[in-house]
Write a protein that holds these residues in place. Sequence first.
Motif, PDB file in Angstrom:
ATOM      1  N   PRO A 112     -62.851  33.756  13.540  1.00  0.00           N
ATOM      2  CA  PRO A 112     -62.855  34.602  14.901  1.00  0.00           C
ATOM      3  C   PRO A 112     -62.950  34.106  15.956  1.00  0.00           C
ATOM      4  N   ALA A 113     -62.380  34.943  17.201  1.00  0.00           N
ATOM      5  CA  ALA A 113     -62.264  34.047  18.889  1.00  0.00           C
ATOM      6  C   ALA A 113     -63.175  34.155  19.231  1.00  0.00           C
ATOM      7  N   CYS A 114     -63.848  32.747  20.269  1.00  0.00           N
ATOM      8  CA  CYS A 114     -65.645  32.505  20.754  1.00  0.00           C
ATOM      9  C   CYS A 114     -65.140  32.567  21.968  1.00  0.00           C
ATOM     10  N   SER A 115     -65.994  33.087  23.152  1.00  0.00           N
ATOM     11  CA  SER A 115     -65.636  32.961  24.769  1.00  0.00           C
ATOM     12  C   SER A 115     -66.580  32.149  25.124  1.00  0.00           C
ATOM     13  N   TRP A 116     -67.299  31.227  26.047  1.00  0.00           N
ATOM     14  CA  TRP A 116     -68.243  31.222  27.404  1.00  0.00           C
ATOM     15  C   TRP A 116     -67.818  31.845  28.067  1.00  0.00           C
ATOM     16  N   ILE A 117     -69.825  31.970  28.488  1.00  0.00           N
ATOM     17  CA  ILE A 117     -69.543  32.074  30.150  1.00  0.00           C
ATOM     18  C   ILE A 117     -70.611  31.625  30.509  1.00  0.00           C
ATOM     19  N   ARG A 118     -70.320  30.598  32.365  1.00  0.00           N
ATOM     20  CA  ARG A 118     -72.117  30.615  32.902  1.00  0.00           C
ATOM     21  C   ARG A 118     -72.605  30.964  33.177  1.00  0.00           C
ATOM     22  N   ILE A 119     -73.418  31.761  33.627  1.00  0.00           N
ATOM     23  CA  ILE A 119     -74.040  32.399  33.978  1.00  0.00           C
ATOM     24  C   ILE A 119     -75.353  32.462  35.159  1.00  0.00           C
ATOM     25  N   GLY A 120     -75.407  31.790  36.768  1.00  0.00           N
ATOM     26  CA  GLY A 120     -76.194  30.946  36.575  1.00  0.00           C
ATOM     27  C   GLY A 120     -76.389  29.368  35.813  1.00  0.00           C
ATOM     28  N   ASN A 121     -77.397  29.236  35.610  1.00  0.00           N
ATOM     29  CA  ASN A 121     -77.565  28.037  34.952  1.00  0.00           C
ATOM     30  C   ASN A 121     -77.564  27.977  33.074  1.00  0.00           C
ATOM     31  N   LYS A 122     -77.160  29.378  33.218  1.00  0.00           N
ATOM     32  CA  LYS A 122     -77.491  29.602  31.166  1.00  0.00           C
ATOM     33  C   LYS A 122     -75.978  29.831  30.942  1.00  0.00           C
ATOM     34  N   VAL A 123     -75.442  29.156  29.272  1.00  0.00           N
ATOM     35  CA  VAL A 123     -74.211  29.787  28.809  1.00  0.00           C
ATOM     36  C   VAL A 123     -74.516  30.508  27.940  1.00  0.00           C
ATOM     37  N   HIS A 124     -74.044  31.917  27.905  1.00  0.00           N
ATOM     38  CA  HIS A 124     -73.384  32.579  26.875  1.00  0.00           C
ATOM     39  C   HIS A 124     -72.518  32.839  25.865  1.00  0.00           C
ATOM     40  N   GLY A 125     -72.776  32.910  24.875  1.00  0.00           N
ATOM     41  CA  GLY A 125     -71.761  32.538  23.838  1.00  0.00           C
ATOM     42  C   GLY A 125     -71.154  33.933  23.010  1.00  0.00           C
ATOM     43  N   PHE A 126     -70.047  33.972  22.981  1.00  0.00           N
ATOM     44  CA  PHE A 126     -69.600  35.262  22.200  1.00  0.00           C
ATOM     45  C   PHE A 126     -68.833  35.315  20.852  1.00  0.00           C
ATOM     46  N   GLU A 130     -69.141  39.925  16.476  1.00  0.00           N
ATOM     47  CA  GLU A 130     -70.525  39.795  16.538  1.00  0.00           C
ATOM     48  C   GLU A 130     -71.412  40.639  17.860  1.00  0.00           C
ATOM     49  N   GLU A 131     -72.757  41.389  17.333  1.00  0.00           N
ATOM     50  CA  GLU A 131     -73.479  42.147  17.994  1.00  0.00           C
ATOM     51  C   GLU A 131     -75.032  41.062  17.778  1.00  0.00           C
ATOM     52  N   CYS A 132     -75.092  40.669  17.676  1.00  0.00           N
ATOM     53  CA  CYS A 132     -76.561  39.924  18.110  1.00  0.00           C
ATOM     54  C   CYS A 132     -76.877  39.648  19.294  1.00  0.00           C
ATOM     55  N   HIS A 133     -75.864  39.364  20.522  1.00  0.00           N
ATOM     56  CA  HIS A 133     -75.890  38.999  22.254  1.00  0.00           C
ATOM     57  C   HIS A 133     -76.884  39.655  22.234  1.00  0.00           C
ATOM     58  N   PRO A 134     -78.261  39.541  22.816  1.00  0.00           N
ATOM     59  CA  PRO A 134     -79.400  40.175  23.310  1.00  0.00           C
ATOM     60  C   PRO A 134     -79.114  40.691  24.398  1.00  0.00           C
ATOM     61  N   TYR A 135     -77.797  41.026  24.846  1.00  0.00           N
ATOM     62  CA  TYR A 135     -77.432  41.786  25.973  1.00  0.00           C
ATOM     63  C   TYR A 135     -76.680  42.530  25.517  1.00  0.00           C
ATOM     64  N   TYR A 136     -75.984  43.012  24.304  1.00  0.00           N
ATOM     65  CA  TYR A 136     -74.925  43.587  23.950  1.00  0.00           C
ATOM     66  C   TYR A 136     -74.556  44.780  24.135  1.00  0.00           C
ATOM     67  N   ASN A 137     -75.342  45.919  24.149  1.00  0.00           N
ATOM     68  CA  ASN A 137     -75.621  46.965  24.859  1.00  0.00           C
ATOM     69  C   ASN A 137     -74.485  47.005  26.481  1.00  0.00           C
ATOM     70  N   VAL A 138     -75.671  46.316  26.889  1.00  0.00           N
ATOM     71  CA  VAL A 138     -74.840  46.307  28.303  1.00  0.00           C
ATOM     72  C   VAL A 138     -73.930  45.598  28.777  1.00  0.00           C
ATOM     73  N   ILE A 139     -73.872  44.741  27.793  1.00  0.00           N
ATOM     74  CA  ILE A 139     -71.670  43.998  27.894  1.00  0.00           C
ATOM     75  C   ILE A 139     -71.185  45.439  27.588  1.00  0.00           C
ATOM     76  N   ILE A 140     -71.067  46.744  26.110  1.00  0.00           N
ATOM     77  CA  ILE A 140     -70.817  47.290  25.631  1.00  0.00           C
ATOM     78  C   ILE A 140     -70.359  48.248  26.749  1.00  0.00           C
ATOM     79  N   ASN A 141     -71.223  48.789  27.410  1.00  0.00           N
ATOM     80  CA  ASN A 141     -71.753  49.917  28.939  1.00  0.00           C
ATOM     81  C   ASN A 141     -70.452  49.067  29.939  1.00  0.00           C
ATOM     82  N   ALA A 142     -70.425  48.544  30.363  1.00  0.00           N
ATOM     83  CA  ALA A 142     -69.915  47.216  31.223  1.00  0.00           C
ATOM     84  C   ALA A 142     -68.314  47.238  31.360  1.00  0.00           C
ATOM     85  N   LEU A 143     -68.038  47.286  29.414  1.00  0.00           N
ATOM     86  CA  LEU A 143     -67.067  47.026  29.181  1.00  0.00           C
ATOM     87  C   LEU A 143     -65.310  48.655  28.882  1.00  0.00           C
ATOM     88  N   ASP A 144     -66.812  49.331  28.648  1.00  0.00           N
ATOM     89  CA  ASP A 144     -66.968  50.729  28.596  1.00  0.00           C
ATOM     90  C   ASP A 144     -66.481  50.835  30.238  1.00  0.00           C
TER      91      ASP A 144
END
Length: 170
Positions: A112-126, A130-144
């Motif tokens: 599966p494809a995997c991406s990372w992004i750093r926001i501030g001092n925290k790295v988020h992996g996707f 997968e739908e297990c990211h704690p901000y999944y719904n916020v991310i989906i809304n932003a994508l919409d």
Amino acid sequence: MVKCYDITPEFKHYACVVDLLGRVGKLDEAFGFTCRMHDHKNASVWLPLLAACRVHKNVELAEKVVARICEFDSENVAAYVLLSNMYSSVGRYKDAMNTKSMLFKKTNKKEPACSWIRIGNKVHGFVAGEECHPYYNVIINALDLLFGQMKKEEYVADTMVVFLCCFSAT
């Protein structure tokens, strides 16, 4: 890097140089640079060159790059996918189909494809699917919202590299 800053180059440094050379179309220079590395048996250095070959439609060099990758990593799915997409983008659909078929025979599972992004001092992996990211719904809304804006702006995706083919398991 070594003389001025006492930093020993790592694969990521070499990959950045190859990527930059590839982006400006200096594909032969990038190929030579990669071949001259003390240890060039790492796909992370070759794949940016392969991607640049697709952008600049240099099929001949792309085939050489895939051959080099296969010398040390014959199971590298990304190399075959990039090559197949390149064949499709230049109208060589039979070669694209043969490459996909060969890949299917080697492995029937694509990572599966995997991406990372750093926001501030925290790295988020996707990871794709997968739908297990704690901000999944916020991310989906932003994508919409982004997709809505793209539709409003009448954005049309570049589908020149898309090549769909069905393979049977037999």
